[in-house]
Design a protein around this motif. Structure first.
Motif, mmCIF file in Angstrom:
data_model
loop_
_atom_site.group_PDB
_atom_site.id
_atom_site.type_symbol
_atom_site.label_atom_id
_atom_site.label_comp_id
_atom_site.label_asym_id
_atom_site.label_seq_id
_atom_site.Cartn_x
_atom_site.Cartn_y
_atom_site.Cartn_z
ATOM 1 N N GLU A 18 0.867 -1.181 0.000
ATOM 2 C CA GLU A 18 0.000 0.000 0.000
ATOM 3 C C GLU A 18 0.902 1.229 0.000
ATOM 4 O O GLU A 18 1.082 1.891 1.026
ATOM 5 C CB GLU A 18 -0.918 -0.011 1.217
ATOM 6 N N THR A 34 2.752 4.790 -0.253
ATOM 7 C CA THR A 34 2.369 6.192 -0.021
ATOM 8 C C THR A 34 2.749 7.067 -1.217
ATOM 9 O O THR A 34 2.337 8.209 -1.291
ATOM 10 C CB THR A 34 3.068 6.744 1.231
ATOM 11 N N SER A 51 4.195 -0.836 3.137
ATOM 12 C CA SER A 51 2.887 -0.447 3.670
ATOM 13 C C SER A 51 3.061 0.294 4.988
ATOM 14 O O SER A 51 3.399 -0.326 6.002
ATOM 15 C CB SER A 51 2.003 -1.683 3.874
ATOM 16 N N PRO A 52 2.823 1.605 5.009
ATOM 17 C CA PRO A 52 2.978 2.396 6.248
ATOM 18 C C PRO A 52 2.092 1.909 7.392
ATOM 19 O O PRO A 52 2.390 2.176 8.557
ATOM 20 C CB PRO A 52 2.569 3.796 5.804
ATOM 21 N N GLU A 53 1.022 1.175 7.082
ATOM 22 C CA GLU A 53 0.170 0.634 8.142
ATOM 23 C C GLU A 53 0.978 -0.208 9.114
ATOM 24 O O GLU A 53 0.723 -0.216 10.320
ATOM 25 C CB GLU A 53 -0.951 -0.210 7.523
ATOM 26 N N TYR A 54 1.983 -0.915 8.584
ATOM 27 C CA TYR A 54 2.771 -1.797 9.441
ATOM 28 C C TYR A 54 3.748 -1.021 10.320
ATOM 29 O O TYR A 54 4.186 -1.531 11.348
ATOM 30 C CB TYR A 54 3.484 -2.850 8.583
ATOM 31 N N ARG A 55 4.073 0.193 9.940
ATOM 32 C CA ARG A 55 4.874 1.035 10.836
ATOM 33 C C ARG A 55 4.057 1.364 12.081
ATOM 34 O O ARG A 55 4.576 1.361 13.200
ATOM 35 C CB ARG A 55 5.294 2.314 10.124
ATOM 36 N N GLN A 56 2.778 1.636 11.879
ATOM 37 C CA GLN A 56 1.897 1.921 13.012
ATOM 38 C C GLN A 56 1.727 0.690 13.892
ATOM 39 O O GLN A 56 1.700 0.781 15.121
ATOM 40 C CB GLN A 56 0.543 2.406 12.494
ATOM 41 N N ARG A 57 1.628 -0.490 13.262
ATOM 42 C CA ARG A 57 1.500 -1.729 14.029
ATOM 43 C C ARG A 57 2.736 -1.965 14.902
ATOM 44 O O ARG A 57 2.629 -2.385 16.055
ATOM 45 C CB ARG A 57 1.309 -2.925 13.089
#
Length: 608
Positions: free
Chosen positions: A113, A115, A573-579
């Motif tokens: 995903e 950016t 996927s930046p979502e996994y940085r948040q995870r």
């Protein structure tokens, strides 16, 4: 006066000052040579062959070279002085890189995903009746009114539009950060970097397609100043500004060499690298960020940062696009770093109710245990045995390294990296070998290699007894007897002790964490082993020597390079940085040094 040294098979040449060592020249040239003893000559890991040059000198203070090796031109890189133009042959690291590439696995169902996006557009020409600005015409071509421009990019657009109307625009979060003439819409790359104490892995990914384009794995050049993190911290403390920069720049320079290799091999231009994600243990991450790691060496071992650190890649010295961004992932504690949080998201170790064990075994052994709604982690001082560094015939997993051993009535059978004659033994090989020696009774429960006389009484096969040799009352076991001047590959009593120390640290840490979450061996549903060691060692050998709890072998899984895979997921996927940020804060760190039962558990785990 300068002399020219050419390193083969890399075919890299460099001019250096006369009188410097081969190792010093290799560091400047970005060539990987193991130098774990910081140039004292005591470890013998930096053997190279001088194909042409001055062979009249041979400094070997600790007798690491055989007479046959000396005659064939082998020298220690850390002690051999360059007095004339030379050609130096080093261990080919391509096998190591290929093994590391095979260990990169993204979870099934993972989808990139990005950016960033790149758009190939045709901008309408300006006319007297429609004298529109360049930025407006670009917005119209993109069909977006609210985008903004970096000023440098607007300058580039103006230059391109003077010559042609077709160009590629790169956007990040509604802002144009790059412009190129022609169609480069699929040339969008990022780097995922796993900075290990011993080995660094650099991966280049296509951010749009999610394709792994290339992998480079090399010995961390900081190893020339010590094999473990404490040695490197000590080195920094001798001169906090100068030595910190030496460690940091050595690593950055070598990573940039990987970038140029990707350009040469795959046509990936550095200016098309827009994102960089870095993971590593806390010391490696701190040094990478250019921060003094000294506080990690003394109680309470508090890290400088726990949450992720971000900034322009150029500020860190990484060769990439002008507006490339770099993210150093979140740590858990002073000695449990972002490589572990990256591994956790790779293996989806987020259900804390199940009894699951995650181990990343390398120079440092990090352990995470979940169960009963809890998650705890610790770091153990496993030492360099897992990487083969402290082993007499140890080496990294390059061509010729023994990686598997089988003992039988017929003697010793082995498998080497590259399927060539053995030149040493790597970490997985040494632990596999010890497991076999314990199984057949050559090594007793205290860790002693038994003499030939005692083995005869135990009715050990003669083909194995013949591999025993005794020097001054201490027995060694020969795995391979060299022919035609080749050096023997063997396991010493000291090697066995190194294995005991390393495996006891891991096993004791596991026992302490099991008590913290309140589970028993039988309640462990899954063991996940990360790292190259975990991928190549047999579960049976690991259980036999006591590294792992004795559970059903089908519940033991290898995660490959989980840290590298996790870094890649955060890149794509930046979502996994948040995870990662959330997961790191949910895990409680256990300081083993303060645990009252640790020493007892450690001593008990010393036995086989």
């Amino acid at each position: 006066m300068k002399v020219k040294v050419t390193f083969m098979p890399q075919n890299i040449s460099i001019d250096v000052e006369e009188g410097g060592t081969v190792l010093e020249a290799a560091i400047l040239a970005g060539v990987d040579i193991d130098g774990n003893c910081s140039g004292t000559g005591i470890c013998g890991k930096c053997k190279v062959r001088i194909d042409s040059g001055d062979l009249t000198q041979c400094s070997d203070p600790y007798g690491k070279l055989t007479e046959s090796e000396k005659k064939r031109g082998f020298r220690l890189a850390c002690t051999h002085r360059l007095l004339k133009d030379s050609v130096v042959y080093t261990t080919d690291s391509r096998a190591t890189a290929e093994r590391k590439r095979k260990l990169i696995h993204l979870p099934e169902g993972f989808k990139p995903e990005p950016t960033l996006r790149k758009e190939y557009i045709t901008v309408k020409a300006t006319t007297l009746s429609e004298a529109k600005s360049d930025d407006r015409r670009v917005r119209e071509a993109l069909g977006e009114k609210d985008i903004s421009f970096e000023v440098e990019t607007l300058r580039s657009i103006a230059v391109i539009l003077r010559e042609q109307n077709d160009l590629t625009i790169t956007l990040r979060n509604g802002r144009i950060i790059d412009a190129e003439s022609g169609d480069h819409s699929r040339e969008c790359y990022g780097l995922a970097i796993d900075v290990g104490t011993t080995t660094v892995v650099v991966m280049v990914w296509n951010l749009i397609t999610g394709e792994l384009k290339g992998v480079d794995a090399f010995t961390n050049p900081q190893a020339n100043h010590g094999a473990d993190v404490i040695s490197r911290i000590t080195y920094v403390m001798k001169n906090r500004t100068e030595n910190l920069e030496k460690l940091r720049s050595a690593l950055i320079d070598r990573i940039n060499l990987s970038v140029y290799e990707f350009s040469f091999l795959y046509g990936i231009k550095p200016q098309n690298i827009y994102e960089v994600v870095v993971v590593g243990n806390t010391t490696m991450s701190t040094i990478f960020a250019g921060m003094d790691p000294s506080q990690l060496s003394t109680a309470p071992f508090a890290p400088i940062f726990e949450n992720g650190v971000a900034g322009d890649a150029s500020r860190f010295g990484i060769t990439a696009a002008d507006h490339a961004k770099l993210y150093i992932s979140a740590n858990i504690a002073g000695h449990v770093g972002s490589d572990i949080t990256a591994g956790i998201i790779t293996t989806d170790l987020t259900d804390f109710n199940e009894g699951r064990l995650f181990i990343d075994i390398g120079t440092n052994g990090e352990i995470v245990m979940t169960g009963n709604g809890k998650a705890v982690a610790c770091s153990t001082a496993a030492g360099p045995a897992f990487e083969g560094s402290s082993i007499e015939c140890g080496m990294r997993a390059a061509n010729g390294a023994i990686e598997r051993i089988d003992l039988s009535m017929d003697g010793v059978a082995f498998r080497t990296v590259g399927s060539i004659a053995p030149v040493g033994i790597c970490g997985s090989g040494i632990f596999d070998a010890v497991g076999e020696l314990v199984r057949v009774g050559i090594v007793d429960s205290s860790g002693r290699i038994l003499s030939a006389d005692k083995l005869e009484k135990k009715k050990v096969p003669e083909a194995l007894i013949s591999q025993i040799r005794t020097v001054e009352g201490v027995s060694d076991f020969c795995l391979y007897k060299g022919r035609h001047g080749e050096k023997d590959v063997y396991i010493t009593q000291k090697d066995i002790r190194e294995v005991q120390l390393a495996k006891a640290a891991i096993a004791a840490g596991i026992r302490i964490l099991m008590k913290k979450v309140g589970i028993t061996e039988q309640e462990i549903k899954q063991i996940i082993i990360a790292g190259a060691f975990g991928n190549y060692i047999r579960a049976e050998s690991a259980i036999r020597i006591g590294i792992l709890p004795d559970i059903d072998r089908l519940r033991i899984h290898s995660a490959g390079n989980a840290a590298g895979s996790g870094a890649s997921m955060m890149l794509l996927s930046p979502e996994y940085r948040q995870r990662v940020e959330k997961t790191a804060r949910r895990i409680r760190h256990v300081q083993l040094a303060t645990e009252p039962n640790f020493q007892d558990a450690y001593m008990e785990a010393m036995r086989f």
